[in-house]
Design an enzyme around this catalytic site. Structure first.
Site, short mmCIF file in Angstrom:
data_model
loop_
_atom_site.label_atom_id
_atom_site.label_comp_id
_atom_site.label_asym_id
_atom_site.label_seq_id
_atom_site.Cartn_x
_atom_site.Cartn_y
_atom_site.Cartn_z
N GLN A 147 -4.43 -5.13 7.19
CA GLN A 147 -5.42 -6.10 6.69
C GLN A 147 -5.35 -7.44 7.41
OE1 GLN A 147 -7.85 -5.37 4.73
NE2 GLN A 147 -7.18 -3.46 3.81
N LYS A 184 -10.46 -0.40 10.60
CA LYS A 184 -10.65 -1.64 9.81
C LYS A 184 -10.99 -2.81 10.74
CE LYS A 184 -7.32 -0.24 6.31
NZ LYS A 184 -8.00 0.07 5.06
N HIS A 242 0.87 -1.17 0.00
CA HIS A 242 0.00 0.00 0.00
C HIS A 242 0.92 1.22 0.00
CE1 HIS A 242 -2.89 2.90 1.70
NE2 HIS A 242 -3.85 2.04 1.42
N CYS A 264 -4.61 2.21 -3.79
CA CYS A 264 -3.37 2.75 -3.19
C CYS A 264 -2.22 1.76 -3.34
CB CYS A 264 -3.56 3.10 -1.72
SG CYS A 264 -4.80 4.34 -1.44
N ASP A 276 3.16 -4.20 8.03
CA ASP A 276 1.90 -3.48 7.86
C ASP A 276 0.77 -4.50 8.07
OD1 ASP A 276 -0.42 -2.37 6.95
OD2 ASP A 276 0.39 -1.67 5.03
N1 PMP Z 1 -1.91 -0.72 4.50
C1 PMP Z 1 -2.86 -1.51 3.99
C2 PMP Z 1 -2.51 -2.91 3.59
C3 PMP Z 1 -4.17 -1.03 3.86
O1 PMP Z 1 -5.10 -1.82 3.34
C4 PMP Z 1 -4.45 0.28 4.27
C5 PMP Z 1 -5.85 0.85 4.15
N2 PMP Z 1 -6.40 0.70 2.87
C6 PMP Z 1 -3.43 1.05 4.81
C7 PMP Z 1 -2.16 0.51 4.91
C8 PMP Z 1 -3.65 2.45 5.26
O2 PMP Z 1 -4.53 2.50 6.34
P1 PMP Z 1 -5.02 3.91 6.90
O3 PMP Z 1 -5.63 4.63 5.74
O4 PMP Z 1 -6.01 3.56 7.94
O5 PMP Z 1 -3.83 4.61 7.41
#
Ligand code: PMP
Length: 412
Positions: free
Chosen positions: A200, A223, A120, A363, A197
């Site tokens: 998920q 999430k 991401h 993203c 990270d």
């Molecule tokens: N890493 C991953 C794998 C994600 O899926 C996301 C959210 N789509 C993020 C980071 C970023 O999370 P946040 O927008 O809550 O900071």
């Protein structure tokens, strides 16, 4: 077939109970159970004061709520102590904190930062920044088109110069669990730090930081059925202790003079300014709720829904699902394309049928480029979704090409 009425969790989610939406964008943000909304409300109604600041009863009560949430997070991810849990706004802030406070401090020219191609942007851009500022080299760990990372790719990615690995536990496009233990062991051999990270993964699978052996781990409350605006960074105490603060100001000091300051102990050194105590209280309620449902039940329900959706999508001509053929290897995430239809049109047509799915690059633009596509659609399921909702989703997907004006003949 399970419908809204006989899913036992449905009634716990006020929005789902009163809005007819078929919500299949759970990987972007989950819905909140009533107990989470109540916990935030209760904080403001019964405990509201600035935590850590006052010596009066109400401030002590606010502090206790906040610290209780920290302990609950510690237990969830099996950290050694609550001091290793830093509250942030979200995964993005947690990863930036790590990049600024650890990356800039401990990486230098010639070192290698290994990130996977499926990251991401939140776990890529901070490392691009570190590489730019330190002259370290940013290197990519490749993956197969179905998201698997092979031993060969690992051998190619790592080198004697690897000093930090930043990788998703579960990609938000593939939904597959990455081989973290193997990555940690390869990193250890080279003295490299591992930043995980877990945005998920924590919502779907049990996560144990000690068992995984990672140095840092980041996730978001929203999430995980929790509120927006509260996130977590776990860091190994030994590393956190030697890192400089990310943000400076109030609450993170022991004493200040005209020209300098002595910083507070962990975890406060990394929590500058007034904290999101109501968000932490909401996150604590979310974790308690999730534990009551149980990871096993979450996994079972999500796998059943994914299995139904995956086999249904496979039968629809011109639909291509990205990732594993096995439903249990998706963490409830199905990313797909339809020949000749832009993902934005997929999402708009589904929305016309009352179904919310994500469309775009998620993203993860380098991954889209790696897969040879510019964007895709993503349906992501949670344990509170139902078989009826998946059936409605499949029926709607089946009609998309017709609605776009295609006949039955294959397009070239
Ligand atoms: N890493 C991953 C794998 C994600 O899926 C996301 C959210 N789509 C993020 C980071 C970023 O999370 P946040 O927008 O809550 O900071």
């Amino acid at each position: 077939m399970e419908n809204k009425r006989n899913n036992p969790y449905r009634k716990d989610f006020p929005l789902l109970d009163c809005d007819p939406v078929i919500y299949l964008d759970n990987a972007a943000t989950a819905q909140r159970p009533g107990c989470v909304i109540e916990a935030e409300k209760t904080f403001y109604e019964q405990h509201n004061a600035n935590p850590m600041r006052g010596f009066y009863r109400l401030s002590v009560s606010a502090t206790e709520k906040y610290e209780s949430a920290r302990k609950t997070v510690q237990e969830l991810i099996h950290a050694e102590s609550p001091e290793e849990i830093i509250f942030t706004r979200n995964t993005t802030e947690s990863l930036n904190l790590t990049a600024y406070s650890y990356g800039l401090q401990y990486l230098k020219a010639g070192d290698e930062i290994l990130v996977s191609v499926m990251e991401h942007h939140s776990n890529l851009l901070p490392w691009q920044m570190v590489a730019r500022q330190t002259n370290a080299r940013l290197k990519f760990l490749e993956c197969l088109p179905d998201g698997r990372i092979t031993e060969e790719q690992l051998q190619e990615g790592f080198s004697d110069r690897t000093r930090l690995v930043a990788i998703a536990h579960i990609s938000n496009v593939f939904g597959r669990v990455n081989p973290i233990k193997r990555i940690v062991s390869m990193a250890r051999e080279r003295g490299a730090a591992v930043v995980l990270d877990a945005a998920q993964s924590v919502p779907h699978i049990p996560v144990d930081v000690k068992e995984l052996g990672v140095d840092f781990l980041a996730f978001s409350g929203h999430k995980l059925l929790g509120p927006m605006g509260i996130g977590v960074l776990y860091g190994r105490r030994e590393l956190l202790e030697k890192m400089p603060p990310f943000l400076t100001g109030g609450e993170m000091i022991q004493s200040v003079t005209r020209t300098g300051a002595v910083f507070a102990e962990l975890p406060y050194k990394f929590e500058a300014g007034t904290v999101n105590a109501a968000g932490a209280a909401g996150l604590e309620a979310a974790i308690h709720y999730m534990k009551k449902v149980g990871y096993e039940e979450i996994h079972r329900r999500e796998t059943e829904l994914t299995s139904q959706a995956l086999s249904g999508l496979k039968k629809i001509p011109h639909v291509h699902v990205i990732g594993s053929d096995l439903p249990e290897e998706h963490a409830g995430i199905l990313t797909f394309t339809i020949d000749g239809v832009h993902p934005h049109d997929i999402s708009a047509i589904l929305d016309g049928d009352g179904i919310a799915v994500r469309a775009g690059h998620h993203c993860a633009q380098p991954l889209m480029q790696h897969l040879g596509i510019s964007s895709s659609a993503r349906a992501s399921f949670s344990f509170y979704n139902t078989e009826n909702e998946v059936s409605a989703f499949l029926k709607s997907v089946e009609g998309i090409r017709r609605k776009m004006g295609y006949g039955d003949e294959p397009i070239l």
